[in-house]
Design a protein around this motif. Structure first.
Motif, PDB file in Angstrom:
ATOM      1  N   LYS A 194       0.857  -1.185   0.000  1.00  0.00           N
ATOM      2  CA  LYS A 194       0.000   0.000   0.000  1.00  0.00           C
ATOM      3  C   LYS A 194       0.896   1.240   0.000  1.00  0.00           C
ATOM      4  O   LYS A 194       1.827   1.332   0.810  1.00  0.00           O
ATOM      5  N   ASP A 229      -8.813   4.119   3.395  1.00  0.00           N
ATOM      6  CA  ASP A 229      -8.320   3.077   2.488  1.00  0.00           C
ATOM      7  C   ASP A 229      -7.863   3.671   1.157  1.00  0.00           C
ATOM      8  O   ASP A 229      -7.260   2.962   0.342  1.00  0.00           O
ATOM      9  N   TYR A 259      -2.493   0.831  -4.480  1.00  0.00           N
ATOM     10  CA  TYR A 259      -2.152  -0.532  -4.080  1.00  0.00           C
ATOM     11  C   TYR A 259      -1.317  -1.164  -5.188  1.00  0.00           C
ATOM     12  O   TYR A 259      -1.712  -1.203  -6.345  1.00  0.00           O
TER      13      TYR A 259
END
Lengths: 115, 115
Positions: free
Chosen positions: A36, A85, A89
């Motif tokens: 991440k 979030d 990624y």
């Protein structure tokens, strides 16, 4: 002939939704990873699978669930998405075993934006 | 535990002048060290790696780095910057303690190249 490919490249969704990111590598590697990258460009490992077996599981909320159907694929499913979030990624792969040096081959990233 | 410190968050140079990006590491065992480059909206690409062979390592695009155990450093250099070198650069360490499976990334150095 992309070595590590991940889809989708961009994902915009609402809080509370569930989403998945898929990754495939054609390098014949036995180990795959999810990293991440936050807004400050800091990269942190989330998960690593070796031959479909989970070998690294960092402190990640259990809303994140990786799945490796075979050693060439590693998918990431995220439940109940939260604002925090939002990130890029990255999927990566490497070859483990004798002589391994840890060199990673990265995909181009999947930018997730949670509204 | 292994770690890396990238001493500069931003480095600005003029085209044609030398580049120096600094990295210090901490590792319990003989480390492998890497420099990765990330161009805007792209994945990470390996520039060069040190894996206990020659201490002066040459990479792609004219970059090189020298492993100095006494100084625990692995600085990245290039004699003459090009506009296309503008990107984010990450110093990375892994070691036998984790079977070279867990790479630890520095916080990155953004290289800005002006005409």
């Amino acid at each position: 002939d992309t070595a590590v490919s991940q889809t989708p490249k961009y994902l915009v969704t609402q809080m509370g939704n569930d989403k998945s990111i898929k990754c495939e590598q054609n390098l014949g590697h036995d180990t795959m990873y999810w990293y991440k990258q936050d807004s400050k460009k800091f990269l942190k490992i989330m998960f690593s699978y070796n031959n479909k077996e989970l070998i690294i599981n960092e402190t990640v909320p259990n809303r994140f669930s990786p799945k490796s159907p075979d050693k060439a694929h590693l998918n990431l499913h995220i439940n109940s998405l939260e604002l925090g979030d939002s990130a890029v990624y990255f999927c990566a792969s490497s070859q483990r075993g004798q002589g391994a040096t840890g060199e990673l081959f990265f995909g181009e990233g999947s930018r997730l934006t949670v509204l | 535990a292994q770690s890396v410190t990238q001493l500069d968050s931003h480095v600005s140079v003029s085209e044609g002048t030398p580049v120096l990006l600094r990295c210090n590491y901490s590792s319990s065992y003989s480390p492998s060290l890497f420099w990765y480059v990330q161009h805007p909206n792209k994945g990470l690409q390996l520039l060069l790696k040190y894996t206990s062979a020659a201490t002066l390592v040459k990479g792609i695009n004219g970059f090189e780095a020298e492993f100095k155990k006494s100084e625990t450093s692995f600085h990245l250099t290039k004699p003459s910057a090009h506009m296309s070198d503008a990107a984010e650069y990450f110093c990375v360490v892994s070691d036998r303690d984790t079977g070279f499976q867990k790479l630890v990334f520095g916080t990155g150095t953004r290289l800005l190249v002006s005409p």
